[in-house]
Design an enzyme around this catalytic site. Structure first.
Site, PDB file in Angstrom:
ATOM      1  N   HIS A 258      50.837  31.709 -30.320  1.00  0.00           N
ATOM      2  CA  HIS A 258      50.293  31.023 -31.490  1.00  0.00           C
ATOM      3  C   HIS A 258      48.763  31.086 -31.496  1.00  0.00           C
ATOM      4  CE1 HIS A 258      54.045  29.111 -32.889  1.00  0.00           C
ATOM      5  NE2 HIS A 258      54.345  29.045 -31.600  1.00  0.00           N
ATOM      6  N   PRO A 259      48.169  31.236 -32.679  1.00  0.00           N
ATOM      7  CA  PRO A 259      46.710  31.137 -32.773  1.00  0.00           C
ATOM      8  C   PRO A 259      46.274  29.679 -32.709  1.00  0.00           C
ATOM      9  CG  PRO A 259      47.650  31.366 -34.963  1.00  0.00           C
ATOM     10  CD  PRO A 259      48.806  31.467 -33.990  1.00  0.00           C
TER      11      PRO A 259
ATOM     12  N   GLU B 204      52.179  28.187 -42.320  1.00  0.00           N
ATOM     13  CA  GLU B 204      52.307  26.892 -41.649  1.00  0.00           C
ATOM     14  C   GLU B 204      50.977  26.140 -41.593  1.00  0.00           C
ATOM     15  OE1 GLU B 204      55.861  28.871 -39.004  1.00  0.00           O
ATOM     16  OE2 GLU B 204      53.891  28.519 -38.103  1.00  0.00           O
TER      17      GLU B 204
ATOM     18  N   PHE C 104      46.534  24.134 -28.443  1.00  0.00           N
ATOM     19  CA  PHE C 104      47.067  22.910 -29.026  1.00  0.00           C
ATOM     20  C   PHE C 104      48.232  23.248 -29.935  1.00  0.00           C
ATOM     21  CE2 PHE C 104      46.758  19.870 -32.716  1.00  0.00           C
ATOM     22  CZ  PHE C 104      47.305  18.774 -32.050  1.00  0.00           C
TER      23      PHE C 104
END
Length: 304
Positions: A58-59, A75, A106
């Site tokens: 995920h970025p 998203e 995060f």
């Protein structure tokens, strides 16, 4: 019956162990079956290394580089569209602080969440102990996984096509383009005691995942709901985006919940939940489900 290949699942979740296990568990007769298998595998069969591998796919929240996948952009669309220059800078700084402390990006299911909401949650969770935060991040990853599985099954009115190799193939619209200009499900809140919009109310949208066993008075399985998105009503009483903009919404049971306790702490209802059903013949329609609320009563209707 839908048979998933490993490469299909890796679009949903970056853990190779998870992808291999879910692909091996297919074919699935329905999205509900796939969701149940995904939850079991993620929580019981994938170890910490598998969790971290999924996180790494995920970025950082707020990233807008061209390398970010279309699903990640969808998203994070509410967060990115509501981020001011100062909020974006603060997000970047707190993302870096979070990674330095915990060692991973995060994780948050950002669908429908504004930049201020995401930033507030990041700051709150930064105070967690590492073991607590690891488990919390894994739960957020599971929410994202469930959302993306729903996307795989939602194309063409929740009827995935199967390629010659036997795995699910999706048309381009499943990646994010749509003829709609707003999500299929929306809401707003009106304070009928004051005759004005109700701002600052937290709203959650969920879908019932156990399609073979619909929610009912007799069915007390409170864990049967999958989070699709959350938001807070604005000055007009309208929520932000609670789900992705898709041409065909998946049929099934949905629940919109409103945290009215913070808005009216002296009121009779600590929260309000509205459950409704979208039938297979209604997947192209729009569903506006507002809440008309006062401290001691509420009502709703299907609007447009």
């Amino acid at each position: 019956m839908a048979t998933l290949a490993v490469e299909d699942v890796l679009r949903v979740n970056g853990s190779r162990r998870f992808a291999a296990a879910l692909a091996a568990a297919s074919p699935f007769a329905s999205l509900a079956d796939a969701l149940l298998a995904a939850r079991r595998i993620w929580l019981n069969e994938v170890d910490v290394n598998g969790w971290l591998e999924a996180f790494a796919a995920h970025p950082a929240i707020g990233t807008t580089s061209p390398s970010v996948s279309k699903w990640s952009k969808e998203e994070q669309s509410a967060a990115i569209s509501t981020a001011t220059d100062s909020t974006a800078q603060e997000l970047a700084e707190w993302n870096a602080r979070y990674r330095d402390k915990f060692g991973f990006v995060f994780m948050i299911c950002a669908s429908g969440r504004t930049a201020p909401e995401v930033l507030a949650e990041l700051k709150r969770r930064y105070a967690n102990r590492p073991i607590v935060e690891l488990e919390g991040a894994a739960q957020e990853e599971l929410k994202i996984t469930e959302l993306r599985l729903a996307k795989l099954f939602s194309s063409e009115a929740a009827a995935p096509t199967t390629s010659a190799e036997g795995h699910i193939s999706q048309p381009d619209k499943a990646a994010g383009s749509s003829n709609r200009t707003r999500p299929p499900i929306t809401t707003h809140v009106l304070d009928t005691a004051l005759g004005s919009p109700a701002s600052g109310i937290e709203v959650h949208l969920e879908m019932w995942k156990a399609v073979s066993s619909p929610p009912s008075f007799e069915n007390k399985d409170f864990n049967g709901w999958t989070m699709l998105g959350s938001s807070i009503t604005n000055n007009d009483g309208r929520s932000g985006q609670l789900m992705d903009i898709v041409d065909n919404v998946a049929p099934g049971f949905y629940r919109i919940s409103f945290n009215t306790s913070k808005y009216a702490p002296s009121g009779f209802f600590p929260y309000v939940s509205i459950i409704f059903e979208i039938k297979k013949s209604q997947t192209t329609e729009h569903f506006h489900v507002p809440l008309l609320h006062s401290p001691f009563s509420f009502t709703t209707y299907r609007g447009s």
